[in-house]
Design a protein around this motif. Structure first.
Motif, mmCIF file in Angstrom:
data_model
loop_
_atom_site.group_PDB
_atom_site.id
_atom_site.type_symbol
_atom_site.label_atom_id
_atom_site.label_comp_id
_atom_site.label_asym_id
_atom_site.label_seq_id
_atom_site.Cartn_x
_atom_site.Cartn_y
_atom_site.Cartn_z
ATOM 1 N N VAL A 195 33.830 34.260 73.700
ATOM 2 C CA VAL A 195 32.655 34.543 72.264
ATOM 3 C C VAL A 195 34.008 35.109 71.528
ATOM 4 O O VAL A 195 35.405 35.803 71.627
ATOM 5 C CB VAL A 195 32.874 36.760 73.154
ATOM 6 C CG1 VAL A 195 32.072 37.133 71.571
ATOM 7 C CG2 VAL A 195 32.128 35.746 73.874
ATOM 8 N N ARG A 196 33.437 34.919 69.919
ATOM 9 C CA ARG A 196 34.372 34.823 68.448
ATOM 10 C C ARG A 196 33.960 36.157 68.109
ATOM 11 O O ARG A 196 33.148 36.645 68.175
ATOM 12 C CB ARG A 196 33.901 33.458 67.756
ATOM 13 C CG ARG A 196 34.487 33.697 66.772
ATOM 14 C CD ARG A 196 33.905 32.652 65.675
ATOM 15 N NE ARG A 196 35.313 32.845 64.099
ATOM 16 C CZ ARG A 196 34.789 32.113 63.377
ATOM 17 N NH1 ARG A 196 33.085 31.705 63.336
ATOM 18 N NH2 ARG A 196 34.961 32.027 61.914
ATOM 19 N N VAL A 197 35.177 37.113 67.627
ATOM 20 C CA VAL A 197 34.950 38.341 67.298
ATOM 21 C C VAL A 197 34.823 38.266 65.644
ATOM 22 O O VAL A 197 36.478 37.454 65.544
ATOM 23 C CB VAL A 197 35.754 39.182 68.146
ATOM 24 C CG1 VAL A 197 35.768 40.453 67.194
ATOM 25 C CG2 VAL A 197 35.496 39.357 69.508
ATOM 26 N N ASP A 245 30.886 29.169 61.987
ATOM 27 C CA ASP A 245 31.236 28.980 60.285
ATOM 28 C C ASP A 245 32.628 28.936 59.915
ATOM 29 O O ASP A 245 32.950 29.555 60.474
ATOM 30 C CB ASP A 245 30.262 30.026 59.450
ATOM 31 C CG ASP A 245 29.228 29.405 59.151
ATOM 32 O OD1 ASP A 245 28.389 28.501 60.229
ATOM 33 O OD2 ASP A 245 28.106 29.383 58.791
ATOM 34 N N GLY A 246 33.164 28.441 59.624
ATOM 35 C CA GLY A 246 34.222 28.751 58.787
ATOM 36 C C GLY A 246 35.619 28.534 59.200
ATOM 37 O O GLY A 246 35.597 27.419 60.599
ATOM 38 N N ALA A 271 36.690 28.489 63.949
ATOM 39 C CA ALA A 271 34.805 28.328 64.862
ATOM 40 C C ALA A 271 35.882 27.388 65.304
ATOM 41 O O ALA A 271 35.213 26.671 66.598
ATOM 42 C CB ALA A 271 33.940 28.426 64.594
ATOM 43 N N GLU A 272 37.071 26.757 64.775
ATOM 44 C CA GLU A 272 37.218 25.483 65.768
ATOM 45 C C GLU A 272 37.616 26.026 67.693
ATOM 46 O O GLU A 272 38.053 24.464 67.555
ATOM 47 C CB GLU A 272 39.140 25.196 64.510
ATOM 48 C CG GLU A 272 38.216 24.839 62.818
ATOM 49 C CD GLU A 272 39.531 24.134 61.999
ATOM 50 O OE1 GLU A 272 40.299 24.668 62.646
ATOM 51 O OE2 GLU A 272 39.154 23.879 60.784
ATOM 52 N N GLN A 273 38.572 26.716 67.009
ATOM 53 C CA GLN A 273 38.750 26.745 68.325
ATOM 54 C C GLN A 273 37.462 27.271 69.877
ATOM 55 O O GLN A 273 37.930 26.080 70.738
ATOM 56 C CB GLN A 273 39.350 27.596 68.889
ATOM 57 C CG GLN A 273 40.251 28.781 69.961
ATOM 58 C CD GLN A 273 41.436 29.464 69.887
ATOM 59 O OE1 GLN A 273 41.731 30.423 69.247
ATOM 60 N NE2 GLN A 273 41.932 30.007 71.511
ATOM 61 N N LEU A 274 36.438 27.638 69.464
ATOM 62 C CA LEU A 274 35.688 27.125 69.800
ATOM 63 C C LEU A 274 34.886 26.245 70.209
ATOM 64 O O LEU A 274 34.281 25.914 71.839
ATOM 65 C CB LEU A 274 34.585 28.864 69.654
ATOM 66 C CG LEU A 274 33.127 28.899 69.840
ATOM 67 C CD1 LEU A 274 33.179 28.686 71.870
ATOM 68 C CD2 LEU A 274 32.567 29.520 69.240
ATOM 69 N N LEU A 275 34.988 25.218 68.598
ATOM 70 C CA LEU A 275 33.822 24.065 69.075
ATOM 71 C C LEU A 275 34.897 23.550 69.878
ATOM 72 O O LEU A 275 34.050 21.678 70.529
ATOM 73 C CB LEU A 275 33.575 23.845 67.726
ATOM 74 C CG LEU A 275 33.129 24.205 66.670
ATOM 75 C CD1 LEU A 275 33.492 23.726 65.262
ATOM 76 C CD2 LEU A 275 31.335 24.016 66.772
ATOM 77 N N GLY A 330 27.024 25.744 60.051
ATOM 78 C CA GLY A 330 27.152 25.889 62.057
ATOM 79 C C GLY A 330 26.286 25.066 63.098
ATOM 80 O O GLY A 330 27.124 24.517 64.079
ATOM 81 N N ARG A 331 25.296 24.082 62.290
ATOM 82 C CA ARG A 331 24.478 23.972 62.856
ATOM 83 C C ARG A 331 24.399 22.519 62.725
ATOM 84 O O ARG A 331 25.190 21.797 64.255
ATOM 85 C CB ARG A 331 23.166 23.842 62.879
ATOM 86 C CG ARG A 331 22.237 23.512 62.784
ATOM 87 C CD ARG A 331 20.555 23.225 62.560
ATOM 88 N NE ARG A 331 19.995 24.599 62.623
ATOM 89 C CZ ARG A 331 19.545 25.148 61.044
ATOM 90 N NH1 ARG A 331 19.400 24.267 59.893
ATOM 91 N NH2 ARG A 331 19.333 26.522 61.076
ATOM 92 N N GLU A 332 25.794 22.052 61.644
ATOM 93 C CA GLU A 332 26.321 20.777 62.192
ATOM 94 C C GLU A 332 27.481 20.548 62.399
ATOM 95 O O GLU A 332 27.745 19.295 63.382
ATOM 96 C CB GLU A 332 25.954 20.208 59.758
ATOM 97 C CG GLU A 332 24.928 20.126 59.254
ATOM 98 C CD GLU A 332 25.445 19.685 58.075
ATOM 99 O OE1 GLU A 332 26.940 20.094 57.488
ATOM 100 O OE2 GLU A 332 24.628 19.341 57.394
ATOM 101 N N ARG A 333 28.665 21.752 62.477
ATOM 102 C CA ARG A 333 29.563 21.442 63.484
ATOM 103 C C ARG A 333 29.047 21.534 64.958
ATOM 104 O O ARG A 333 29.718 20.754 65.110
ATOM 105 C CB ARG A 333 30.197 22.759 62.500
ATOM 106 C CG ARG A 333 30.892 22.738 61.442
ATOM 107 C CD ARG A 333 32.213 24.034 61.149
ATOM 108 N NE ARG A 333 33.236 23.879 61.493
ATOM 109 C CZ ARG A 333 34.138 24.581 61.345
ATOM 110 N NH1 ARG A 333 33.750 25.520 60.520
ATOM 111 N NH2 ARG A 333 34.876 24.010 61.674
#
Length: 320
Positions: A86-88, A123-124, A127-131, A154-157
């Motif tokens: 979960v991203r906080v 976004d931003g 988010a890289e770690q979650l993706l 966010g949708r594109e990523r």
């Protein structure tokens, strides 16, 4: 879709979406507060059905650091749903919705979600770690709502990360759940649905939703369109009517069991999807999985709210 027999660590299933604060209007005018959201409902029921040493169910989203967000995560853990990804977002809060039901058990919703943390999940740079974790999952599950709530970025990523995950062997399951208020129009939803469907292994679609998005006149049109996009397994959910199923086993129609009294149809489709996926992960054929879906959904609609009591969970048919 069966779990590989040589897996040493638990098979990981990740569900992507938004959990919100749920308010259920009571007969005396008061409110009952809980938590819910389409993919969260599916995650909980999936965990109840097959969460064990060989399967781990995680929920992937963004929340704030407020007490309500913390209470949500604690509730998920009680139901066996992991919250380790979960991203906080400290400056955001969870969304909120209120359920109202009529005398027949049909529900309507009021939402407050425009600035919720989940909207900015991907976004931003944060988010890289979650993706990057998406490719670590055996199966990923998301819905049309999961797509709709995101920003354009966010949708594109997310789609790019799903494409990469699937290239590494991750299976992707999609529930169409179309909510017109979340999209500028059906054409915009259709564009993004088709972009995702090219990556999907199993599609669990509500008939009325796909009619609204694609304009299908017959189930045959839907099956043909999805096959053209490369989706190998499609289930058309039709409420109290039989579901229609097309897979490598052929095309079948599976009737639901009778339900004497409908209390609240909230999460009927979400629970069907959970049971269907649970059965497929357990090695059940598609037709048997559809029977699991009908059995669980039929129990859920006999209880108020999205998540019925754990003690009310039904026994499931034997897998053939």
């Amino acid at each position: 879709m069966t779990i590989p027999s040589n897996e040493m660590a638990p098979v990981r299933v990740g569900l992507i979406g938004e959990c919100m604060v749920e308010l259920q209007r009571q007969a005396d005018g008061g409110m009952r507060q809980s938590f819910g959201g389409d993919t969260l409902n599916t995650a909980v029921y999936l965990s109840r059905l097959c969460g064990a040493e060989d399967i781990a169910v995680d929920y992937l989203t963004a929340l704030g650091d407020d007490p309500m967000s913390q209470a949500m995560r604690a509730r998920w853990r009680e139901d066996g749903v992991g919250d380790g990804h979960v991203r906080v977002l400290a400056d955001r809060l969870p969304g909120l919705y209120m359920i109202q039901t009529d005398a027949e058990g049909e529900r309507s919703f009021l939402y407050w979600r425009g600035e919720s943390a989940a909207r900015y999940c991907f976004d931003g740079p944060g988010a890289e770690q979650l993706l990057a974790t998406l490719g670590d999952y055996h199966t990923l599950y998301l819905s049309g709502i999961s797509l709709a709530i995101l920003t354009v970025e966010g949708r594109e990523r997310l789609l790019a990360a799903l494409r990469q995950a699937r290239s590494r062997g991750t299976r992707i399951v999609f529930d169409n759940n179309y909510r017109p208020r979340l999209w500028p129009g059906a054409a915009e939803a259709r564009k993004h649905y088709e972009a995702l469907l090219g990556l999907v292994d199993i599609a669990l679609v509500t008939w009325e939703d796909d009619v609204a998005v694609f304009g299908f006149a017959t189930p045959q049109q839907l099956f043909s369109h999805y096959a053209g996009l490369g989706v190998g397994e499609v289930v058309i959910k039709r409420g109290a009517a039989s579901c229609l199923l097309q897979s490598a086993d052929g095309r079948v129609e599976v009737a639901p069991e009778p339900v004497e009294q409908v209390v609240d149809t909230t999460a009927a489709g979400d629970s069907f999807s959970a049971a269907y996926l649970a059965a497929r992960l357990r090695g059940g054929r598609p037709e048997a999985a559809a029977r699991w879906g009908h059995r669980l959904a039929g129990s859920v609609i006999q209880h108020p709210g999205a998540l019925m009591p754990l003690a009310a969970m039904p026994s499931m048919p034997a897998l053939g």
